[in-house]
Scaffold this active site. Sequence first.
Site, PDB file in Angstrom:
ATOM      1  N   ILE B  13     154.109  15.307  55.537  1.00 37.95           N
ATOM      2  CA  ILE B  13     153.006  14.417  55.130  1.00 37.95           C
ATOM      3  C   ILE B  13     151.582  15.125  55.385  1.00 37.95           C
ATOM      4  O   ILE B  13     150.798  14.647  54.737  1.00 37.95           O
ATOM      5  CB  ILE B  13     153.103  13.012  55.550  1.00 37.95           C
ATOM      6  CG1 ILE B  13     153.269  13.079  57.213  1.00 37.95           C
ATOM      7  CG2 ILE B  13     153.666  11.942  55.028  1.00 37.95           C
ATOM      8  CD1 ILE B  13     153.078  11.757  57.919  1.00 37.95           C
ATOM      9  N   GLY B  14     151.587  16.018  56.039  1.00 35.85           N
ATOM     10  CA  GLY B  14     149.836  16.476  56.221  1.00 35.85           C
ATOM     11  C   GLY B  14     150.361  17.618  56.931  1.00 35.85           C
ATOM     12  O   GLY B  14     151.051  17.987  58.011  1.00 35.85           O
ATOM     13  N   ALA B  17     144.593  21.457  60.615  1.00 35.17           N
ATOM     14  CA  ALA B  17     144.110  22.760  60.837  1.00 35.17           C
ATOM     15  C   ALA B  17     145.101  23.174  61.964  1.00 35.17           C
ATOM     16  O   ALA B  17     145.608  24.443  62.054  1.00 35.17           O
ATOM     17  CB  ALA B  17     142.885  22.646  61.730  1.00 35.17           C
ATOM     18  N   LYS B  37     154.660  14.882  65.066  1.00 32.09           N
ATOM     19  CA  LYS B  37     153.425  15.948  64.904  1.00 32.09           C
ATOM     20  C   LYS B  37     153.763  17.199  65.624  1.00 32.09           C
ATOM     21  O   LYS B  37     154.102  17.215  66.849  1.00 32.09           O
ATOM     22  CB  LYS B  37     152.086  15.385  65.333  1.00 32.09           C
ATOM     23  CG  LYS B  37     150.915  16.340  65.351  1.00 32.09           C
ATOM     24  CD  LYS B  37     149.630  15.641  65.506  1.00 32.09           C
ATOM     25  CE  LYS B  37     148.468  16.942  65.339  1.00 32.09           C
ATOM     26  NZ  LYS B  37     147.320  16.342  65.548  1.00 32.09           N
ATOM     27  N   ASP B 139     136.661  14.349  67.081  1.00 37.79           N
ATOM     28  CA  ASP B 139     136.832  14.688  65.441  1.00 37.79           C
ATOM     29  C   ASP B 139     137.241  13.626  64.811  1.00 37.79           C
ATOM     30  O   ASP B 139     138.026  13.562  63.738  1.00 37.79           O
ATOM     31  CB  ASP B 139     138.082  15.668  65.597  1.00 37.79           C
ATOM     32  CG  ASP B 139     138.308  16.464  64.189  1.00 37.79           C
ATOM     33  OD1 ASP B 139     137.137  16.518  63.531  1.00 37.79           O
ATOM     34  OD2 ASP B 139     139.171  17.109  63.824  1.00 37.79           O
TER      35      ASP B 139
END
Lengths: 482, 304
Positions: B13-14, B17, B37, B139
């Site tokens: 999905i993603g 960096a 993740k 962030d």
Amino acid sequence: MTQPEIRFKMPNWYYDKKALRKTPSFLDGISNSKEMRYRREGVRLIVKVGAKLGLKYETTASGTVYFHRFYMFHSFKQFPRFITSCCCLLLAGKVEETPKKCKQIIATAQEFLTDRQFQQFGDDPREEVMTLERILLKTIKFDLQVQHPYQFILKYAKGILGDRDKIGKMVQMAWTFINDSFQTTLCLQWEPEIIAIAAIYLASKLGQFEISDWQGRTPSQRRWWEAFASEVSNDLLEDICHQILDLYQTTHPEQPQDSPAEEEVSPGTPKRHRPASPPPQPKLKLEKKEEIHAIAQDKKLQAPPMPPMVSTINSVAPPLPKEPPQFFAPPPSEPPLIPSHQGFQSMPPLPPIPPQPNAIPNQPGIAAAQYPHPPPPLHPGLNTQGPPVHARPVGSNSSVSSAYPPHGYFMQVPPPQDFTASSHQFYQSGTGVHHMGTSPHQVRQMPQPAGGPIRDHYRTSSQSHHPYMRGQSAYMMPPQRR
Amino acid sequence: MNALKNYDDFNHIGTGAFGTVYKARDKKNEGRFVALKKVRVAITDDGVPLSVLREISLLKQLETFHHRNIVQLYDICHGKRGENDLVIFLVLEHVDQDLGSFLEKCPAPGLDPDLIRSIIHQMLTGIDFLHSNRIVHRDLKPQNVLITDKHVIKLADFGLARIYEYQMALTPVVVTLWYRAPEVLLQSAYASAVDLWSCGCIMAELFTRKPLFPGGSENAQLGKILEVIGAPARESWPEDVAMSWEHFSLYGKGEDLSKLIPEADAAALNLIGNLVEFDPTKRVTAEAALAHAYFENYVPDNDS
Ligand SMILES: Nc1ncnc2c1ncn2[C@@H]1O[C@H](COP(=O)(O)OP(=O)(O)O)[C@@H](O)[C@H]1O
Ligand SMILES: [Mg+2]
């Protein structure tokens, strides 16, 4: 309106006494008493190496908690304890930001171990410890921030009113009990807050200091700890105290405290099917040891045969360099005590505690006389108020929720006095993340957030399955050795 | 042994960096979806680095609070172990989308002002929670703010900054500077206030669906900011930075926020102004922002 959220069950690190008997080591053929000895020896090595390397007591204490947790998932046959000790200390040092080199930890451990014992570490000790680190992290599920009873002792002592000198002595003694408690599995049974209360309770009884007044005392509070935790029964505290006191009874300086050489399991070739042999103790001792996990229902607080201030550290395997008299550092300083104030003069006088005939001597060598009976409760008849400790769940399916204190056990914790602003800025320090500690948010968020250590315990207790008992639990990894 | 055996139906999905995020099904927990993740951790001579251990244990501890506006961390799995690194999978609650794609998909007249208020309130609540636990996100940007189909906001991707420092970018994804506070751009000491700056940028963007400070480079970013908010007062200029105040003193009074963000009412504009305050010591805190007049008649909807 919406579906209930699926809540992830955080690993619960508290076990009932049945689970503490049916450990992986036990299922692997190691008797409970031998396992307790292995735990003591492993913990002592952590403590000695930690002290030698100048690590903070919290660091050493965290290492011992990792150690105890690790062996709720793995057998001592599979994972030799002294390697685990080194690994736990290595990890704790990093977590507390006082890292020690792996090599240094191993070299220091070697000083405390016989050559035979050190053979556990194999040809490449560093590699053994490094390999174990990942297994350890996996086993303890990265739950690395551990709270210890020490901070609570200081906190509770702050609120106790009376002769500062006596309170200071009591804190010292309670501190020593905490030091020693790490050799037991208490950290797998109760939250640090409760262990701290028990240690003060014990120190107050043995030190003949009656805690009769405390800060913010309300008429409904009959026992000092009710200011911090309601519904903690005397029975529960006595059970904890006995587990600590049993240490002094099972430890004999002349007895070999480490395994006889032939019992050592060499790395890589675990002797899996070795029948459990009786530990080399006289029968009396054996029974005594078996009682560690038995419920101290009828026992009364006995003075330890060895004075509690004497550290059992002196009784560990040779070669022994000069040891400090205590496991960990004493409290950093006498806790700043709140000046006793006059707010409670209208309180009804408490029934006096009868003078205790036998005090516990502070110096080693003076035989402690038996402490005859538990002092009467401050208010007779109130003992039964809290849940009796023997109501703890025994069977994995027994429903125990009624025997457990309700949620919000610790809701009465007063916020720290030194905290005022909650929205102050803070700067990222060079070394990294900050301790969670008592954060402003937690204070603002009283009662304790869901799933915090305290509620977590009760939540899972009432579900009455522990992670260990949940057979195919995600965190029950098969042991891995290369 | 495969720690990931409890999950299947992996879907990419993603890619940020530093890590790759997959959607997967949790075979155990009623087949719920999770986001996995993948984080690669360098192993040093003394094992897993201290920074990594501390960050992860902190995340775990935060998790015990079950905060509604923080993405839940269900578990940590171990992936493959290499010679010098260790792959860890953070098993996270799967959330429908991030605020970036939510905004992209938003049709013409833009977001309902009440929804904006709710989103900002929830973001501030999450930020306040992190700050109270001494965590600076560092962030915050629409891609790191997740939003469920019921419009519950979940902050994501925090706490790993220090892990990232170890490994540096794996992919050439450009890290956006648009939400960076001036003190970060100036490489001055920074604190929790940086997150409030980012929140102000996001708030403006919720109204306009355009970034407030779309700078092209680090220097241009600072210029972009000062064009809008005007030259900082001399006493607000941080002492610990290489660049001198004189370089930037030529910027004028700045622009009128009400012209830049015509969709916002006076209270909203005032809050945005307080959030994008140059001086971090004068910038509003999360707690104070939650008490701002903008939220005066706002009733948090705790059921959704
Ligand atoms: N829990 C989640 N549920 C759904 N999507 C997620 C989740 N976490 C991250 N993502 C998606 O993956 C992207 C990258 O994840 P992120 O955690 O921000 O990693 P990075 O550090 O690489 O930026 C996010 O912008 C978001 O779109
Ligand atoms: Mg991201």
